[in-house]
Scaffold this motif. Structure first.
Motif, short mmCIF file in Angstrom:
data_model
loop_
_atom_site.label_atom_id
_atom_site.label_comp_id
_atom_site.label_asym_id
_atom_site.label_seq_id
_atom_site.Cartn_x
_atom_site.Cartn_y
_atom_site.Cartn_z
N THR A 110 -3.18 -2.97 10.60
CA THR A 110 -4.62 -2.82 10.38
C THR A 110 -4.89 -1.55 9.57
O THR A 110 -3.99 -0.71 9.38
CB THR A 110 -5.37 -2.71 11.72
N GLN A 111 -6.15 -1.38 9.15
CA GLN A 111 -6.52 -0.17 8.43
C GLN A 111 -6.32 1.07 9.30
O GLN A 111 -5.95 2.14 8.79
CB GLN A 111 -7.98 -0.25 7.98
N ASP A 112 -6.56 0.96 10.60
CA ASP A 112 -6.36 2.11 11.47
C ASP A 112 -4.88 2.47 11.60
O ASP A 112 -4.52 3.65 11.67
CB ASP A 112 -6.98 1.85 12.84
N ASP A 113 -4.02 1.45 11.64
CA ASP A 113 -2.58 1.73 11.60
C ASP A 113 -2.22 2.45 10.31
O ASP A 113 -1.41 3.38 10.30
CB ASP A 113 -1.79 0.42 11.67
N ARG A 114 -2.81 1.99 9.22
CA ARG A 114 -2.54 2.62 7.92
C ARG A 114 -2.95 4.09 7.94
O ARG A 114 -2.22 4.95 7.42
CB ARG A 114 -3.28 1.86 6.82
N ARG A 115 -4.12 4.39 8.51
CA ARG A 115 -4.57 5.79 8.57
C ARG A 115 -3.58 6.65 9.32
O ARG A 115 -3.26 7.77 8.90
CB ARG A 115 -5.95 5.86 9.22
N LEU A 116 -3.10 6.15 10.45
CA LEU A 116 -2.14 6.93 11.23
C LEU A 116 -0.84 7.14 10.45
O LEU A 116 -0.35 8.27 10.33
CB LEU A 116 -1.83 6.23 12.55
N LEU A 117 -0.27 6.07 9.92
CA LEU A 117 1.01 6.18 9.22
C LEU A 117 0.90 7.06 7.99
O LEU A 117 1.81 7.87 7.70
CB LEU A 117 1.51 4.79 8.85
N THR A 118 -0.20 6.95 7.26
CA THR A 118 -0.40 7.80 6.09
C THR A 118 -0.48 9.26 6.48
O THR A 118 0.12 10.13 5.84
CB THR A 118 -1.67 7.37 5.34
N THR A 119 -1.20 9.55 7.55
CA THR A 119 -1.30 10.93 8.03
C THR A 119 0.06 11.46 8.46
O THR A 119 0.43 12.60 8.13
CB THR A 119 -2.29 11.01 9.21
N LEU A 120 0.82 10.66 9.19
CA LEU A 120 2.14 11.09 9.62
C LEU A 120 3.05 11.36 8.43
O LEU A 120 3.79 12.36 8.41
CB LEU A 120 2.77 10.04 10.53
N ILE A 121 3.02 10.50 7.43
CA ILE A 121 3.90 10.66 6.28
C ILE A 121 3.47 11.82 5.40
O ILE A 121 4.29 12.65 4.98
CB ILE A 121 3.94 9.35 5.46
N GLU A 122 2.16 11.94 5.15
CA GLU A 122 1.68 12.93 4.18
C GLU A 122 1.47 14.32 4.79
O GLU A 122 1.61 15.32 4.09
CB GLU A 122 0.40 12.43 3.53
N LEU A 165 0.84 -1.19 0.00
CA LEU A 165 0.00 0.00 0.00
C LEU A 165 0.88 1.24 0.00
O LEU A 165 2.06 1.18 0.36
CB LEU A 165 -0.92 -0.01 1.22
N THR A 166 0.32 2.37 -0.41
CA THR A 166 1.13 3.56 -0.60
C THR A 166 0.77 4.68 0.37
O THR A 166 -0.35 4.79 0.84
CB THR A 166 1.02 4.09 -2.04
N ALA A 167 1.76 5.53 0.61
CA ALA A 167 1.59 6.77 1.37
C ALA A 167 2.67 7.73 0.91
O ALA A 167 3.84 7.35 0.80
CB ALA A 167 1.71 6.53 2.87
N GLY A 168 2.29 8.94 0.59
CA GLY A 168 3.28 9.92 0.16
C GLY A 168 3.99 9.54 -1.12
O GLY A 168 5.15 9.91 -1.32
N GLY A 169 3.31 8.80 -2.01
CA GLY A 169 3.90 8.46 -3.30
C GLY A 169 4.83 7.27 -3.30
O GLY A 169 5.44 6.96 -4.33
N LYS A 170 4.94 6.57 -2.17
CA LYS A 170 5.78 5.38 -2.09
C LYS A 170 5.01 4.28 -1.38
O LYS A 170 4.13 4.56 -0.55
CB LYS A 170 7.07 5.64 -1.30
N THR A 171 5.37 3.04 -1.65
CA THR A 171 4.79 1.96 -0.86
C THR A 171 5.41 1.98 0.54
O THR A 171 6.51 2.52 0.75
CB THR A 171 5.04 0.58 -1.49
N PHE A 172 4.70 1.38 1.47
CA PHE A 172 5.26 1.29 2.82
C PHE A 172 6.55 0.47 2.81
O PHE A 172 7.46 0.74 3.60
CB PHE A 172 4.23 0.67 3.77
N LEU A 173 6.64 -0.50 1.91
CA LEU A 173 7.89 -1.26 1.78
C LEU A 173 9.03 -0.35 1.36
O LEU A 173 10.15 -0.45 1.91
CB LEU A 173 7.70 -2.40 0.78
N GLN A 174 8.78 0.52 0.42
CA GLN A 174 9.84 1.44 -0.03
C GLN A 174 10.27 2.38 1.09
O GLN A 174 11.47 2.64 1.26
CB GLN A 174 9.34 2.22 -1.25
#
Length: 243
Positions: free
Chosen positions: A195-207, A22-31
């Motif tokens: 989880t999806q809620d973890d994803r929401r937090l990490l995406t917000t922090l990154i973006e 999945l992506t956040a800030g134009g990169k996958t979380f793996l990247q």
């Protein structure tokens, strides 16, 4: 002593399938994860499975210049052992790819402490007693001890969870060393992706907060100043071993 980081990754996660892709800030979380690990200056190896679902992990890792070792999905211990042999490692840093904001300086501190002793039976971690946020976890140990675990471990949990043979001291002579965070106790925060809620937090922090460029202390400070961020995933229960 050749120390390398081995990070385990797979697309068949149960609570959030293909989460590292999945992506956040134009990169996958793996990247994001691999970028952070590369900043340590250590060799980084991605240990994934032979499943076709994991082809995107292989492709992304290879495109970014990271070698990949493919092995069993459930016998993750054997997967690590194969990566160790392939790359001739003397020491290993084990991390997991669901930690996109892992702090390279935190990992480096652990490696420096391991190098200072370099005992064959030493196990260094920052999560034997948790003070760091989840998502900053590492384990460091000798390659010889992991290969011994691969040869001797028979419990399914030891095969799946890689290091339990070491930190449960099944040989009776392991030296366990926990390195706590000098910033206090931030164990209430989840900076990991499950989880999806973890994803929401990490995406917000990154973006919204530029987290990809921030260290652990910066991230903890943001979480402390913004309780609404902590509220996004504070209810999430960490999966227990064997789940």
């Amino acid at each position: 002593m050749k120390i390398g980081i081995i990070t385990q990754a797979r697309a068949t996660s149960t609570r959030l399938p293909a989460k590292v892709l999945l992506t956040a800030g134009g990169k996958t979380f793996l990247q994001h994860h691999l970028d952070r690990l590369a900043a340590t200056g250590l060799p980084v190896i991605v240990a994934t499975t032979t499943n076709t679902d994991d082809e995107p992990i292989v492709e992304q890792s290879g495109a970014a210049g990271f070698p990949v070792w493919r092995g069993s999905e459930l016998d993750v211990l054997s997967r690590f052992a194969g990566a160790i042999r392939e790359h001739g490692l003397d020491g290993v840093v084990r991390v997991t790819s669901d930690c996109p904001l892992i702090d390279p300086a935190v990992v480096t501190e652990g490696v420096d402490r391991f190098r200072a002793d370099a005992a064959e039976n030493l196990y260094v971690s920052n999560c034997l007693e948790r003070t760091y946020p989840r998502g900053m976890d590492y384990e460091i140990f000798s390659a010889d001890r992991l290969l011994r675990a691969d040869a001797e471990a028979t419990l399914p949990a030891d095969r799946e969870h890689v290091t339990s043979y070491l930190h449960q001291n099944r040989t009776g002579d392991m030296r366990l060393l926990n390195l706590p965070w000098d910033g206090g106790d931030a164990s209430q925060y989840r900076l990991t992706l499950d989880t999806q809620d973890d994803r929401r937090l990490l995406t917000t922090l990154i973006e919204d907060f530029g987290a990809a460029q921030l260290n652990c202390a910066d991230l903890v400070a943001i979480m402390g100043k913004h309780p609404e961020l902590h509220a996004l995933n504070e209810h999430v229960e960490q999966k227990k071993l064997g789940q």
